[in-house]
Structure formats: C-alpha cells, structure tokens
Write a protein that holds these residues in place. Sequence first.
Motif, PDB file in Angstrom:
ATOM      1  N   GLY A   1       4.891  15.002   1.214  1.00 15.87           N
ATOM      2  CA  GLY A   1       4.913  16.455   1.133  1.00 15.87           C
ATOM      3  C   GLY A   1       4.080  16.962  -0.028  1.00 15.87           C
ATOM      4  O   GLY A   1       3.246  16.237  -0.580  1.00 15.87           O
ATOM      5  N   PRO A   2       4.302  18.211  -0.440  1.00 12.68           N
ATOM      6  CA  PRO A   2       3.510  18.807  -1.529  1.00 12.68           C
ATOM      7  C   PRO A   2       3.639  18.003  -2.806  1.00 12.68           C
ATOM      8  O   PRO A   2       4.722  17.522  -3.160  1.00 12.68           O
ATOM      9  N   ARG A   3       2.552  17.828  -3.513  1.00 17.50           N
ATOM     10  CA  ARG A   3       2.565  17.104  -4.779  1.00 17.50           C
ATOM     11  C   ARG A   3       3.293  17.920  -5.838  1.00 17.50           C
ATOM     12  O   ARG A   3       3.184  19.137  -5.864  1.00 17.50           O
ATOM     13  N   PRO A   4       4.013  17.245  -6.756  1.00 11.75           N
ATOM     14  CA  PRO A   4       4.679  17.975  -7.832  1.00 11.75           C
ATOM     15  C   PRO A   4       3.677  18.569  -8.794  1.00 11.75           C
ATOM     16  O   PRO A   4       2.564  18.067  -8.938  1.00 11.75           O
ATOM     17  N   ALA A   5       4.057  19.653  -9.458  1.00 11.19           N
ATOM     18  CA  ALA A   5       3.181  20.282 -10.428  1.00 11.19           C
ATOM     19  C   ALA A   5       2.970  19.366 -11.619  1.00 11.19           C
ATOM     20  O   ALA A   5       3.826  18.569 -11.978  1.00 11.19           O
ATOM     21  N   VAL A   6       1.783  19.458 -12.217  1.00  6.20           N
ATOM     22  CA  VAL A   6       1.476  18.615 -13.389  1.00  6.20           C
ATOM     23  C   VAL A   6       2.475  18.928 -14.491  1.00  6.20           C
ATOM     24  O   VAL A   6       2.789  20.080 -14.779  1.00  6.20           O
TER      25      VAL A   6
ATOM     26  N   LEU B   1      13.309  12.048   4.839  1.00  4.65           N
ATOM     27  CA  LEU B   1      13.921  12.364   3.550  1.00  4.65           C
ATOM     28  C   LEU B   1      12.884  12.571   2.452  1.00  4.65           C
ATOM     29  O   LEU B   1      13.149  13.259   1.461  1.00  4.65           O
ATOM     30  N   SER B   2      11.715  11.976   2.631  1.00  5.34           N
ATOM     31  CA  SER B   2      10.750  11.891   1.535  1.00  5.34           C
ATOM     32  C   SER B   2       9.952  13.163   1.298  1.00  5.34           C
ATOM     33  O   SER B   2       9.160  13.224   0.355  1.00  5.34           O
TER      34      SER B   2
ATOM     35  N   VAL C   1       0.829  -1.204   0.000  1.00  5.69           N
ATOM     36  CA  VAL C   1       0.000   0.000   0.000  1.00  5.69           C
ATOM     37  C   VAL C   1       0.867   1.260   0.000  1.00  5.69           C
ATOM     38  O   VAL C   1       0.617   2.211  -0.761  1.00  5.69           O
ATOM     39  N   VAL C   2       1.909   1.281   0.845  1.00  3.38           N
ATOM     40  CA  VAL C   2       2.810   2.437   0.887  1.00  3.38           C
ATOM     41  C   VAL C   2       3.515   2.603  -0.458  1.00  3.38           C
ATOM     42  O   VAL C   2       3.611   3.716  -0.997  1.00  3.38           O
ATOM     43  N   TYR C   3       4.021   1.506  -1.012  1.00  6.71           N
ATOM     44  CA  TYR C   3       4.664   1.535  -2.326  1.00  6.71           C
ATOM     45  C   TYR C   3       3.723   2.097  -3.390  1.00  6.71           C
ATOM     46  O   TYR C   3       4.095   2.957  -4.196  1.00  6.71           O
ATOM     47  N   ASP C   4       2.483   1.614  -3.386  1.00  8.44           N
ATOM     48  CA  ASP C   4       1.525   2.062  -4.385  1.00  8.44           C
ATOM     49  C   ASP C   4       1.215   3.545  -4.242  1.00  8.44           C
ATOM     50  O   ASP C   4       1.094   4.267  -5.247  1.00  8.44           O
ATOM     51  N   ARG C   5       1.109   4.032  -3.014  1.00  9.63           N
ATOM     52  CA  ARG C   5       0.828   5.457  -2.800  1.00  9.63           C
ATOM     53  C   ARG C   5       1.981   6.320  -3.303  1.00  9.63           C
ATOM     54  O   ARG C   5       1.774   7.393  -3.863  1.00  9.63           O
ATOM     55  N   ILE C   6       3.199   5.844  -3.114  1.00  8.11           N
ATOM     56  CA  ILE C   6       4.358   6.586  -3.614  1.00  8.11           C
ATOM     57  C   ILE C   6       4.361   6.591  -5.144  1.00  8.11           C
ATOM     58  O   ILE C   6       4.650   7.611  -5.778  1.00  8.11           O
TER      59      ILE C   6
END
Length: 269
Positions: free
Chosen positions: A257-262, A182-183, A33-38
């Motif tokens: 953290g904050p999602r990257p911009a599209v 770190l993430s 689940v953690v892997y998939d979310r990343i």
Amino acid sequence: MIPYVTIPKLDIFGLELRPFFLLVALGIVVGIVVYDRICLRGGIDRRAALHLPELCVLGGFIGAHLVHVLFYNPELLAEDPWVLFKFWGGISSIGGFFGGVVAGVGYLKWKRLAVLPYGDRILFGLTVGWIFGRTGCAVTHDHPGLLTDFPLAVAFPGGARHDLGLYELCVTIALAAILFSLSKKPRRHGVYMGVLLTLYSPIRFFLDFLRATEGRYADNRMFGLTAAQYGVIVLFGIGVYLLATRNRRPMDVAFLGPRPAVGNKSEGE
C-alpha cells in the motif's frame, strides 16, 4: 478425481535436477525477494535484517532433516549413524520451521534486536515462497494420504488417495492472500505471525489425520499423533498469545500500500 501426474527429472549437461528441489530453490529466492522488499519500507534496521534469511534457511534445513530422521524415521539411525549429517536425505516441513525459528531468534537475540518485527517480515516472505515448496510436494506426490473417494483425491498407483501436498498448497495460497490483504495497513508487531500461526496450525493438525497409516506410506505416530501435530499445538498457543497481546505492542509500517511518510518509522519493540 485428479490424475496422478509427475514431472520427470531434468538432465542438464549431465547434472540430474529434481523438480522438487528446483521448486524449493525458487521458493527460497522468491521468499527472500518479498522479505527484502518489505524490509525496504522501514520499521527495522535493514542492515541487521540482511543476513536473517540465509540463517533461517540454513537452520531450517538442519531442523527439517533432524525431525525427519529422529521423529519420522528413527530406524534410519540403526542402519547408518551418519544419517543425521546427510541433510539432503529427507526433510520435514515442521522441523524446518522450528529450525529456522531457532536460528533466526538466536541471531536477533545476539544482535539485541526485537524478534517480532523481523519475524513478521520473514514469515510473510516464507509464506509466499512456501507456495513453490508445496507445489514441489504436489507434483512429486510425496505426502500421500488415506485411500478415499473424495472428489479432490489423486489417482495414486494402487488406488485414489488424499494428496496432502496438494491440500497444503491450496492452504498456503489462501494464507498468502490473507497476509497480503492485511499488509495494506499498518499492523502491530506480531500480528502477521499471530494470524499465520493460529490459522495454519489447526488446519495442519486435522490434515495429518488424513496421512496414510499403512505400508510404505505410513508415518510414525506417538500416542496417535504425528510429530507435526505436537508441533502445531505449540505454534497455535504462540499465535493465540501474539494476537491476544497485540495491543501492548507498537504499530509497524504497512508492508504494502501507500509508503509511510519520511520520518514516520515504526520503532522496534
């Protein structure tokens, strides 16, 4: 001194369930689940990433059993040549790691994909899931160490001993906390793998000197070292290389953290 507490087997509709395997199964689910979310955050081909965990788990169980038999209990082969195929009959964590790596790298090479971006993600999930696996080791006390009067020793029958499953549980929790810290910012491909391998390997190397050396608790050693100690020497070298060469590789997205911009996806290595 910590009391020797165990969790009894569960009997559900006539099916006997061992706490260790329940916790390992839970750890696999949580890790995936953690892997998939990343993976949802970008930086890789998510469709190609979907089958990686199951292949790593399968390869991990095969490698874990083979190392358990061939390096720690070779006498089992003389008793039953088919023991190599009885994958439920004992596992080794370091063998599981190498087995998972072989399966995962083989799959990624077959797909012609870069290894490090996927490896960072799968190891991140593995570390979180491993907390549950090491909890299983701690509650079943299946990694007894030397007799000791250390304050964190467990009162094993016959005398207080180091409980290496408990120690590794504490180490794994600390490693997961470091990876989470770190993430929150983008990191270069291979950084998570490098950090994890360089931190865990020396700890595991020195912890194995605390393993029991007498009676039924003893592990086989080759020239004074366990199979795991030889394995982590290799892993440490890989980790050092990944960190020393990190500036040669592209940046990945932040796992938390904050999602990257599209449109700002990190390209594969």
